[in-house]
Design a protein around this motif. Structure first.
Motif, PDB file in Angstrom:
ATOM      1  N   LEU A   1      37.122  27.208  40.223  1.00 27.93           N
ATOM      2  CA  LEU A   1      35.845  26.500  40.082  1.00 27.93           C
ATOM      3  C   LEU A   1      36.016  25.222  39.257  1.00 27.93           C
ATOM      4  O   LEU A   1      35.208  24.891  38.402  1.00 27.93           O
ATOM      5  CB  LEU A   1      34.781  27.408  39.450  1.00 27.93           C
ATOM      6  CG  LEU A   1      34.322  28.586  40.307  1.00 27.93           C
ATOM      7  CD1 LEU A   1      33.485  29.541  39.468  1.00 27.93           C
ATOM      8  CD2 LEU A   1      33.514  28.096  41.502  1.00 27.93           C
TER       9      LEU A   1
ATOM     10  N   GLN B   1      37.889  24.517  36.855  1.00 26.78           N
ATOM     11  CA  GLN B   1      38.182  24.670  35.431  1.00 26.78           C
ATOM     12  C   GLN B   1      39.546  25.316  35.275  1.00 26.78           C
ATOM     13  O   GLN B   1      39.982  26.109  36.113  1.00 26.78           O
ATOM     14  CB  GLN B   1      37.120  25.515  34.728  1.00 26.78           C
ATOM     15  CG  GLN B   1      36.997  26.940  35.246  1.00 26.78           C
ATOM     16  CD  GLN B   1      35.880  27.710  34.600  1.00 26.78           C
ATOM     17  OE1 GLN B   1      35.565  27.492  33.441  1.00 26.78           O
ATOM     18  NE2 GLN B   1      35.262  28.622  35.342  1.00 26.78           N
TER      19      GLN B   1
ATOM     20  N   GLN C   1      32.076  32.527  28.687  1.00 18.36           N
ATOM     21  CA  GLN C   1      32.794  32.487  29.954  1.00 18.36           C
ATOM     22  C   GLN C   1      31.828  32.664  31.129  1.00 18.36           C
ATOM     23  O   GLN C   1      31.890  31.929  32.117  1.00 18.36           O
ATOM     24  CB  GLN C   1      33.856  33.591  29.985  1.00 18.36           C
ATOM     25  CG  GLN C   1      34.971  33.412  28.978  1.00 18.36           C
ATOM     26  CD  GLN C   1      35.886  34.635  28.920  1.00 18.36           C
ATOM     27  OE1 GLN C   1      35.585  35.683  29.501  1.00 18.36           O
ATOM     28  NE2 GLN C   1      36.997  34.501  28.214  1.00 18.36           N
TER      29      GLN C   1
ATOM     30  N   GLU D   1      29.456  29.595  31.677  1.00 14.71           N
ATOM     31  CA  GLU D   1      30.145  28.474  32.325  1.00 14.71           C
ATOM     32  C   GLU D   1      30.352  28.753  33.809  1.00 14.71           C
ATOM     33  O   GLU D   1      30.104  27.888  34.660  1.00 14.71           O
ATOM     34  CB  GLU D   1      31.497  28.247  31.638  1.00 14.71           C
ATOM     35  CG  GLU D   1      32.301  27.104  32.208  1.00 14.71           C
ATOM     36  CD  GLU D   1      31.683  25.742  31.974  1.00 14.71           C
ATOM     37  OE1 GLU D   1      31.991  24.818  32.741  1.00 14.71           O
ATOM     38  OE2 GLU D   1      30.881  25.606  31.015  1.00 14.71           O
ATOM     39  N   ASP D   2      30.777  29.965  34.150  1.00 17.69           N
ATOM     40  CA  ASP D   2      30.984  30.309  35.558  1.00 17.69           C
ATOM     41  C   ASP D   2      29.677  30.293  36.340  1.00 17.69           C
ATOM     42  O   ASP D   2      29.633  29.862  37.498  1.00 17.69           O
ATOM     43  CB  ASP D   2      31.628  31.696  35.670  1.00 17.69           C
ATOM     44  CG  ASP D   2      33.130  31.668  35.423  1.00 17.69           C
ATOM     45  OD1 ASP D   2      33.679  30.560  35.252  1.00 17.69           O
ATOM     46  OD2 ASP D   2      33.749  32.750  35.394  1.00 17.69           O
TER      47      ASP D   2
ATOM     48  N   ARG E   1      28.843  26.754  37.183  1.00 16.85           N
ATOM     49  CA  ARG E   1      29.790  26.178  38.133  1.00 16.85           C
ATOM     50  C   ARG E   1      29.553  26.723  39.545  1.00 16.85           C
ATOM     51  O   ARG E   1      29.698  25.993  40.530  1.00 16.85           O
ATOM     52  CB  ARG E   1      31.221  26.441  37.672  1.00 16.85           C
ATOM     53  CG  ARG E   1      31.630  25.564  36.488  1.00 16.85           C
ATOM     54  CD  ARG E   1      33.056  25.821  36.056  1.00 16.85           C
ATOM     55  NE  ARG E   1      33.414  24.964  34.935  1.00 16.85           N
ATOM     56  CZ  ARG E   1      33.927  23.741  35.059  1.00 16.85           C
ATOM     57  NH1 ARG E   1      34.140  23.238  36.263  1.00 16.85           N
ATOM     58  NH2 ARG E   1      34.224  23.021  33.997  1.00 16.85           N
ATOM     59  N   VAL E   2      29.198  27.994  39.650  1.00 15.16           N
ATOM     60  CA  VAL E   2      28.868  28.561  40.957  1.00 15.16           C
ATOM     61  C   VAL E   2      27.644  27.872  41.540  1.00 15.16           C
ATOM     62  O   VAL E   2      27.598  27.522  42.729  1.00 15.16           O
ATOM     63  CB  VAL E   2      28.645  30.090  40.845  1.00 15.16           C
ATOM     64  CG1 VAL E   2      27.959  30.633  42.092  1.00 15.16           C
ATOM     65  CG2 VAL E   2      29.974  30.793  40.627  1.00 15.16           C
TER      66      VAL E   2
ATOM     67  N   LEU F   1      33.933  37.362  40.723  1.00 17.36           N
ATOM     68  CA  LEU F   1      34.825  36.562  39.886  1.00 17.36           C
ATOM     69  C   LEU F   1      35.584  37.438  38.901  1.00 17.36           C
ATOM     70  O   LEU F   1      36.795  37.257  38.701  1.00 17.36           O
ATOM     71  CB  LEU F   1      34.012  35.506  39.125  1.00 17.36           C
ATOM     72  CG  LEU F   1      33.755  34.182  39.827  1.00 17.36           C
ATOM     73  CD1 LEU F   1      32.689  33.389  39.087  1.00 17.36           C
ATOM     74  CD2 LEU F   1      35.044  33.369  39.917  1.00 17.36           C
TER      75      LEU F   1
ATOM     76  N   GLU G   1      39.651  38.054  38.586  1.00 20.57           N
ATOM     77  CA  GLU G   1      40.354  37.827  37.326  1.00 20.57           C
ATOM     78  C   GLU G   1      40.993  39.106  36.765  1.00 20.57           C
ATOM     79  O   GLU G   1      41.675  39.054  35.742  1.00 20.57           O
ATOM     80  CB  GLU G   1      39.380  37.243  36.302  1.00 20.57           C
ATOM     81  CG  GLU G   1      38.909  35.842  36.674  1.00 20.57           C
ATOM     82  CD  GLU G   1      37.691  35.395  35.890  1.00 20.57           C
ATOM     83  OE1 GLU G   1      37.217  34.265  36.125  1.00 20.57           O
ATOM     84  OE2 GLU G   1      37.189  36.177  35.052  1.00 20.57           O
TER      85      GLU G   1
ATOM     86  N   TYR H   1      29.901  38.699  29.528  1.00 20.39           N
ATOM     87  CA  TYR H   1      30.087  37.882  30.728  1.00 20.39           C
ATOM     88  C   TYR H   1      28.918  38.059  31.692  1.00 20.39           C
ATOM     89  O   TYR H   1      28.380  37.083  32.221  1.00 20.39           O
ATOM     90  CB  TYR H   1      31.397  38.253  31.426  1.00 20.39           C
ATOM     91  CG  TYR H   1      31.700  37.394  32.630  1.00 20.39           C
ATOM     92  CD1 TYR H   1      32.473  36.249  32.499  1.00 20.39           C
ATOM     93  CD2 TYR H   1      31.199  37.710  33.890  1.00 20.39           C
ATOM     94  CE1 TYR H   1      32.756  35.443  33.599  1.00 20.39           C
ATOM     95  CE2 TYR H   1      31.460  36.921  34.992  1.00 20.39           C
ATOM     96  CZ  TYR H   1      32.243  35.786  34.846  1.00 20.39           C
ATOM     97  OH  TYR H   1      32.495  34.977  35.941  1.00 20.39           O
TER      98      TYR H   1
ATOM     99  N   PHE I   1      26.589  34.967  32.809  1.00 22.02           N
ATOM    100  CA  PHE I   1      26.562  34.534  34.209  1.00 22.02           C
ATOM    101  C   PHE I   1      25.149  34.608  34.772  1.00 22.02           C
ATOM    102  O   PHE I   1      24.655  33.641  35.371  1.00 22.02           O
ATOM    103  CB  PHE I   1      27.510  35.384  35.054  1.00 22.02           C
ATOM    104  CG  PHE I   1      27.626  34.910  36.478  1.00 22.02           C
ATOM    105  CD1 PHE I   1      28.627  34.016  36.832  1.00 22.02           C
ATOM    106  CD2 PHE I   1      26.737  35.329  37.451  1.00 22.02           C
ATOM    107  CE1 PHE I   1      28.732  33.546  38.139  1.00 22.02           C
ATOM    108  CE2 PHE I   1      26.824  34.874  38.759  1.00 22.02           C
ATOM    109  CZ  PHE I   1      27.835  33.975  39.106  1.00 22.02           C
TER     110      PHE I   1
END
Length: 571
Positions: A40, A42, A79, A82-83, A86-87, A105, A109, A162, A166
């Motif tokens: 993404l 990053q 984290q 940010e994800d 970005r999504v 995601l 990971e 997370y 998210f």
């Protein structure tokens, strides 16, 4: 799993795909020659799980389990937040499909395997969110069990953080997931349930305590108990961003001392709110906190306001009254907008701070100044010193422990939390119920530049509550009805109260209209038009995806997603 054939540098990682992860796979790149892994857009790190588990164990040993849990949960939140954004920016999925990319995601990971127990429910305009998952093969639970044995409480801290981050970033409203079962507690598998943060009773919010109001310091719960209704002054003190937590850390460091503190930052960032938090957790919390806005006092009255006045000292002084220094005895004196003081007043304040004593205007008795000084400035005081408008010696007296509060545009992770808080407060103040904010309204809040910072956000939410229909939804036109300029230009209220662009925005020329009319007359579909434009842009860019994205004013991920979709349609 990885593809069997060798891959070229920078080529996407091949994996088995499903409907939720097809676009994500194209976002994952290994570039060994440059030392980069990117997901993404990053940079990512491929870490050894056992080493990370050992680090987690060290944090628990050094900090204690409560502090370690808060730190690791907050790391996961950052984290996830940010994800989530970005999504959204990559345009890979919409609605539930986009939300499902968060669990995917974490699977990519290597953290966990997500197994939904029922379909996730999500309706932002109704303020509805619900999720129920089993987590299988949780790395975090296994690491905790291996290093610490069976736990008395859930241990998937980073995963919970997370999920919170998210979903909060993606939906625009604070979402909290609570782990109800955990392998580290002896259960066969981990299980989490997600709901809006407001729907969790405070005592059941568990790991979300670091998102709650003014709980960034251990002793503030005690302050709430000791001072009761005075803690309402801190309502609005929420945050999960790195900027907010850095300021909170500095406040926690200096609070037990009697040192002078100087809060710096733009107007509206919450300097007085931080000052009140500082007072509430200091040894002086049992005394008063007295505030004075130095910019709001006429120059001829500053001395009387600060130090008090004896009856008959000047025309109109009919009674003796104490000043702010005297009223703050045993507590804290907050000097807001201290740069606005005249040079004469600055000299008197300097003496009171330096000598710890003062005299009332028209009086002769020397009085002790038993106060802690906390000052705030929205200007660069050193620049004011260089310009000769602020005393150098006073600057050094105030600058003992400076704390810079970042503007809201640099800590956007706090916007959903603040929005939820201000929405609840505004509905109570206006005696009106609304269901929440629309998706476009949340997007507009995220993209706005916030020149007025937190204060402007609070005012905008109150305006939205007033303008929205009863039991309705706050939309963009309700929030931005005060002439604010959005990222795409200035907007005004048009017919029916809808938000419309100013006339200065680009309008189609006659040539452009003719091209569009021709395409419409020939029955060309929107998908065909998009495909033609994308193909031509690729040709002009020599097949370079980044250059194509710049030409089309899109993000690289959005172009890659469209190319992948075209490829899938052809096979």
């Amino acid at each position: 799993m990885m593809s069997a054939r060798p891959r070229r540098t920078g080529e996407p990682l091949g994996m088995s795909e499903d409907v939720h992860s097809r676009g994500l796979i194209d976002q994952l790149h290994f570039s060994p020659d440059t030392g980069h892994i990117r997901l993404l857009e990053q940079r990512m790190l491929l870490m050894h799980a056992e080493s990370f588990a050992a680090l987690r164990h060290e944090l628990i040993t050094l900090l204690g389990i409560d502090k370690a849990r808060e730190l690791i949960t907050r790391l996961g939140y950052q984290q996830g937040f940010e994800d989530g954004h970005r999504v959204r920016d990559a345009g890979i999925g919409q609605g539930i499909e986009g939300l499902n990319l968060g669990p995917r995601l974490r699977e990519i990971e290597g953290f966990v395997r997500n197994q939904p127990n029922e379909t996730m429910r999500y309706d932002i305009e109704q303020g509805e969110f619900f999720g129920d998952y089993h987590w299988r093969a949780s790395w975090e639970a296994e690491a905790h069990l291996r290093h610490h044995g069976v736990s008395g409480s859930p241990a998937c801290w980073m995963m919970v953080g997370y999920a919170d981050g998210f979903c909060t970033a993606y939906t625009g409203m604070p979402i909290h997931w609570q782990e109800t079962e955990c392998v580290a507690m002896g259960h066969a598998q981990c299980r989490v349930i997600g709901k809006p943060l407001a729907e969790w009773p405070r005592e059941e919010a568990g790991h979300a305590h670091f998102l709650q109001i003014d709980t960034f310091v251990d002793s503030l719960a005690g302050a709430r108990h000791r001072h009761g209704d005075r803690v309402q002054d801190l309502e609005g003190f929420v945050g999960a961003s790195a900027g907010f937590n850095n300021v909170a850390r500095l406040v926690r460091k200096v609070a037990p001392t009697d040192s002078t503190v100087l809060f710096k930052g733009e107007s509206g960032v919450g300097k007085e709110c931080f000052a009140r938090a500082l007072h509430s957790i200091s040894p002086r919390s049992g005394g008063p906190m007295i505030s004075i806005n130095c910019a709001a006092i006429p120059k001829e009255l500053v001395e009387a306001e600060l130090f008090g006045v004896e009856r008959g000292a000047f025309t109109g002084a009919d009674v003796t009254r104490p000043g702010r220094f005297e009223r703050a005895a045993g507590g804290t004196l907050f000097l807001d907008e201290v740069a606005s003081l005249s040079l004469s007043a600055q000299g008197k304040v300097l003496r009171a701070i330096q000598e710890r004593e003062f005299e009332r205007v028209g009086g002769t008795e020397v009085r002790k100044a038993d106060v802690r000084i906390v000052a705030a400035a929205n200007q660069d005081l050193w620049a004011e010193v260089e310009a000769g408008r602020f005393r150098r010696d006073l600057f050094f007296r105030l600058n003992v422990f400076p704390i810079e509060i970042p503007p809201l545009k640099e800590r956007r992770e706090d916007i959903p939390l603040l929005t939820a808080l201000f929405l609840e407060r505004s509905m109570a103040r206006c005696r009106k119920q609304v269901r929440g904010l629309s998706t476009s309204a949340y997007n507009a809040l995220w993209n706005y530049d916030w020149p007025g910072n937190v204060r402007e956000l609070e005012n905008m939410i109150e305006r939205g509550v007033i303008l929205a229909e009863d039991d309705g939804v706050i939309d963009v036109q309700h929030l931005f009805a005060g002439g604010e300029k959005l990222q795409d230009g200035a907007f005004n209220l048009g017919p029916g109260g809808r938000l419309v662009p100013e006339q200065s925005e680009h309008l189609p020329s006659s040539a452009e209209e003719a091209i569009v009319d021709q395409l419409l007359d020939e029955g060309v579909s929107f998908e065909q038009i998009e495909s033609l434009v994308l193909s031509r842009a690729l040709q002009r860019s020599g097949g370079n995806v980044s250059a194509t994205a710049r030409l089309l004013d899109l993000k690289r991920g959005q172009v890659e997603y469209r190319l992948k979709r075209r490829h899938d349609e052809l096979i």
